[in-house]
Each structure stands twice: as structure tokens, then as C-alpha cells.
Design a protein around this motif. Structure first.
Motif, short mmCIF file in Angstrom:
data_model
loop_
_atom_site.label_atom_id
_atom_site.label_comp_id
_atom_site.label_asym_id
_atom_site.label_seq_id
_atom_site.Cartn_x
_atom_site.Cartn_y
_atom_site.Cartn_z
N GLU A 49 1.93 -34.39 64.42
CA GLU A 49 2.46 -33.03 64.56
C GLU A 49 3.04 -32.85 65.97
OE1 GLU A 49 1.10 -28.35 64.44
OE2 GLU A 49 -0.45 -29.90 64.27
N ARG A 50 2.33 -33.41 66.96
CA ARG A 50 2.78 -33.30 68.36
C ARG A 50 4.14 -33.96 68.52
NH1 ARG A 50 -1.82 -35.29 71.74
NH2 ARG A 50 -1.07 -37.42 71.79
N GLN A 87 9.14 -21.84 69.62
CA GLN A 87 8.14 -22.06 68.58
C GLN A 87 7.25 -23.25 68.93
OE1 GLN A 87 9.86 -22.88 64.79
NE2 GLN A 87 8.08 -22.16 63.65
N GLN A 90 4.95 -22.98 72.35
CA GLN A 90 3.75 -22.12 72.31
C GLN A 90 2.54 -22.82 71.71
OE1 GLN A 90 5.58 -18.83 70.39
NE2 GLN A 90 6.32 -17.94 72.30
N LYS A 91 2.79 -23.92 70.99
CA LYS A 91 1.67 -24.63 70.35
C LYS A 91 1.06 -25.70 71.26
CE LYS A 91 3.90 -26.07 66.69
NZ LYS A 91 4.27 -26.65 65.38
N SER A 95 -2.97 -26.11 70.72
CA SER A 95 -3.39 -26.92 69.58
C SER A 95 -2.88 -28.36 69.52
CB SER A 95 -3.00 -26.21 68.27
OG SER A 95 -1.59 -26.13 68.18
N LEU A 96 -1.93 -28.74 70.38
CA LEU A 96 -1.36 -30.07 70.18
C LEU A 96 -2.02 -31.18 71.01
CD1 LEU A 96 2.48 -29.34 69.85
CD2 LEU A 96 0.78 -29.67 68.05
#
Lengths: 171, 290
Positions: A49-50, A87, A90-91, A95-96
Motif C-alpha cells: 500500500e505504501r 490524499q 495524509q496517510k 498508517s503507512l
């Protein structure tokens, strides 16, 4: 049992342990949450995902550079790119980057251990990108090429500064 | 191709994070101003300043190498702990022959094998710039190098083997832009010091100049920047190379790290657009080698 079967068993147990540990930490509450970075249930999925979040920002920067350099990009493209950067950025800190997704912890990772050794500094670097992405969005709304170029450079500096300190490319 | 940001009225100081854009090296009659340009082209700031918060040019920056950890020295005009009191000749000897005013040899982590190609004029201008910086009293930190690499008495032998002092050899048939690019890459920018493999004695392998290194600073790999289309940057356009040097973006939108962002910030973003184009033109002629 085959070696692979054994390995899978170990991995499964490790995942169960890690997940239980996560639940336990949550149950205990806030104790130590600041000094102990959380771990993830599925580090490989987080790394995937990262990488896709980072790639989406790279693609956006490429698109925006085509406008900055006057090589066929459009203001509309800049707006879309800036939205993608907002988008994804901000993650990053929330979370990453769980603590078990660094180099040596999981195959293919490019995240240096310094991230977790210097977490506040890393958070600051991520926050700098969030701010730069927001400013780029505002500039894109305004539609002034020089202002967009300036903010594009600011985003680029946030990327590069963080990569200097915290990323080790595989090749 | 002009610098995109400048063309749009964005001063490079904004991109580079401080400092006014420099004059072209040939322009201006102020040696300090000309020297500032050389200082930026050579990226002296990085190795001679401990951190962004530390006093400028007062030394203490750690550079981890396969041979041990070296600490950049104080190059402010402080007479006790810096290079105050050096003559121009002392300074030229240091950068061209790798020797201190008392004759002691410097470790080649100080890239005098590249700086030896700098012109007299550029060295004198660089000294004028350094003399004009604030003096800071900060003693040098001793290097932490494992034997036999830490044995300074061996260095003259190393220099006899690997230091080819003097200017870059003439290359018939090359134009002024290529010559300028080569000078910026090989002399001032000392790009080959990180981007080339080294032999077991720590000397740059000239047959594989710029072909990448598995063991760069901090023991990390450094990419191949020769004209090799697969392993190097042979497929890049000159504009893509110049843009990387200006703001650090690669053709795929990714941004450089691993110390190269620092090079962009301190050095290549502060050059003129013409000089970045000269570097690009030269790099695209560097044979694959690796």
C-alpha cells in the motif's frame, strides 16, 4: 512436516502473536504508545500500500512537472495531481509506516530504521509534505503558473529531504 | 532550455533554500562572488558542516566509508581551529596536492584527486570566498579509521600511485559546452567520488568512472550515471538530467534521496541553467564502462 510447511506455521504463529500483541497493547491503553510504535497485522500488505501511495505521488509530480515545464500539462492535471498528493500524504505518518515494515524486517522494504529511531523527525517530514501538498492545491485552484511552480518545488523538496534521511533505494 | 523556475519568475533561492542565485563563473569582478559560485559547484558545505543546526563550515560532519568514519574539518577563517592564516599557496597545495601547510598528507576522503583539476583562478576565488565567511572556533574531531587505512605515513605512497595532479587532459573535437560539463563533473562537482567503484586501496577506478558504486558513503549503493541506456542514464533527455540537477526529480516523478537531495540543494540547484545543461551534455557522452 516440510520446511515450507514449518515456515508457514512459524509465520502464521508470528502473525497471531503480533495480532494478539496489538490487541493487548490496545487493551492496556495508552501506556507506552508514544515510545512504542505500533506494528501491523500484515506488514507485506502495508508495504504494498505504501509503495502504491508513493507511486501515485510520483505520477502526480510527473504530471504537474509537464505543466510547470510547459510540456503539454494542464491546470486541470495539476489539480488532479495535487489532490492525489494530498490524499496519499495524509496517510504517511498515521498508517503507512508501522514499526515492522522497515529494511531487514520485511523483504523489499526501502524504509530505513532511522524512521522509528527518530519518529518525531519523521512525523515532521511527513507533516511538511502534507502542508506543501495543501499549498500546491491552493496554487492549482488559483491557476497562476509561477505560484504552481513555486509550490511544486516545495513539494519536491519535502520528498527529497525525507528520502535523504529515511529511504534507502534497493537499486 | 532555460531554468523552468527562473523563467517563471521563481528565484532559485527559493528552490535551493537560501542564498541568492550566483553569477556565472566567468562574470563579475568580485572574487568573493566568483568564489561563492565555485563553493556551490563543489558542494563544500555538506562535508564541512556537522548539521543544518550546526555552525556553518566549522566541521564535524561524519562520513562513513568502508575504511572507517571521517569527520570533515573546520574550514572557517578561525586561526586556531580553522584555516585562518593560510596563504593562497597553502590553500592551492591542499586542494591540488592533498597536503596541509605543514606538509602532512590528507586522507583521500577529501576529494583532492578531483579538486586537483580546478584552475588557479577558481582556487584563488574559492579561498577569497572562504576568507569572507564568519570564523568559528571549533576543534576538529579526529578520524576514526581502521588500520592500515588510518596510517597517515602511508598516504604519500597512495598519492604517488593515484593522484594525477594538474588540469584535465585536452580532448580534441569537443566543444566548449562539453569541456565545461566535464570540468563541473570531474573537477568541481567531484561526482565520480561517489558514483564510481573504488579499488581495495580506496582509489576511484578510472576505467569505470561514474558507473556506480555498491559501496558509496554510508556503505549504500550509488547509481550508474554513464551513458549506458540500461544501467545508466543513457535514455534520459538532457532536459531530464538538468531538471534532476535543478530540483531532484527523476523522469518517473520520483525524487532523489540517499544524499543526492543534499547535493541538489547545496550545489546543483545553485548553478546556472547553462551549467546544468553542460553537465547533462557531458554525462551523455560518458562511456558505459561498468
Amino acid at each position: 512436516m516440510s520446511k515450507i510447511g514449518q515456515k508457514q506455521g512459524i509465520v502464521r504463529n508470528a502473525v497471531i502473536c503480533v495480532a494478539s500483541a496489538g490487541i493487548l497493547v490496545a487493551a492496556i491503553g495508552q501506556a507506552g504508545a508514544q515510545s512504542q510504535r505500533p506494528v501491523s497485522a500484515d506488514p507485506a500488505a502495508v508495504v504494498k500500500e505504501r509503495e502504491s501511495a508513493m507511486k501515485s505521488m510520483g505520477d502526480a509530480m510527473k504530471k504537474i512537472s509537464a505543466y510547470v515545464k510547459n510540456e503539454g500539462g494542464t491546470v486541470e492535471g495539476v489539480r488532479e495531481g495535487a489532490a492525489a498528493i494530498r490524499q496519499a500524504s495524509q496517510k504517511i505518518a498515521p498508517s503507512l509506516f508501522p514499526a515492522d515494515t522497515g529494511i531487514g524486517r520485511i523483504e523489499g522494504s526501502e524504509a530505513k530504521p532511522e524512521i522509528w529511531q527518530q519518529w518525531p523527525k519523521f512525523e515532521q517530514a511527513a507533516a511538511r509534505l502534507v502542508t506543501a501538498g495543501n499549498d500546491l492545491s491552493s496554487a492549482a485552484e488559483g491557476g497562476d503558473r509561477a505560484a504552481i511552480a513555486r509550490q511544486f518545488a516545495q513539494v519536491g523538496q519535502s520528498c527529497g529531504g525525507c528520502h535523504d534521511d529515511f529511504r534507502q533505494k534497493k537499486n | 532550455m532555460a531554468s523552468w523556475l527562473l523563467r517563471l519568475g521563481v528565484p532559485l533561492a527559493l528552490v535551493a533554500g537560501g542564498g541568492a542565485p550566483s553569477m556565472a563563473q566567468t562574470a563579475g569582478d568580485d572574487p568573493v562572488k566568483r568564489g561563492e559560485y565555485i563553493f556551490n559547484a563543489a558542494g563544500c558545505l555538506g562535508c564541512h558542516t556537522e548539521s543544518k543546526e550546526a555552525p556553518r563550515l566549522a566541521g564535524g560532519r561524519a562520513l562513513k566509508t568502508p575504511f572507517g568514519t571521517f569527520y570533515g574539518p573546520n574550514i572557517t577563517p578561525d586561526p586556531e581551529t580553522g584555516i585562518g592564516g593560510w596563504t593562497d599557496e597553502d590553500f592551492i597545495r591542499a586542494l591540488r596536492e592533498g597536503r596541509s601547510p605543514d606538509g602532512t598528507a590528507y586522507f583521500p576522503v577529501f576529494p583532492y584527486t578531483s579538486f586537483t583539476h580546478l584552475t588557479d583562478q577558481d582556487l584563488r576565488d574559492l579561498k577569497a570566498y572562504l576568507d569572507a565567511q564568519p570564523a568559528v572556533s571549533k576543534p576538529n574531531r579526529p578520524h576514526d579509521v581502521s588500520p592500515p587505512f588510518g596510517w597517515r605515513f602511508l598516504l604519500p605512497a597512495w598519492q604517488a600511485l593515484f593522484l594525477e595532479d594538474g588540469g584535465l587532459p585536452p580532448e580534441p573535437g569537443r566543444d566548449a559546452q562539453w569541456e565545461r560539463g566535464r570540468y563541473l563533473v570531474q573537477a568541481a562537482g567531484h561526482c565520480g567520488e561517489c558514483h564510481s567503484p573504488r579499488n581495495f586501496m580506496g582509489a576511484v577506478d578510472h576505467d569505470r568512472m561514474l558507473a556506480g558504486s555498491a559501496d558509496g558513503p554510508e556503505g549504500k549503493p550509488v547509481p550508474n550515471i554513464t551513458s549506458d541506456p540500461g544501467k545508466g542514464i543513457g535514455k534520459w533527455s538532457p532536459g531530464e538530467i538538468a531538471f534532476l540537477l535543478e530540483i531532484g526529480m527523476m523522469p518517473d516523478g520520483d525524487f532523489v534521496g540517499g544524499g543526492m537531495n543534499e547535493v541538489v540543494e547545496n550545489s546543483t540547484s545553485k548553478l546556472t541553467a547553462e551549467d546544468r545543461e553542460a553537465i547533462a551534455a557531458y554525462l551523455l557522452t560518458v562511456p558505459p564502462g561498468g
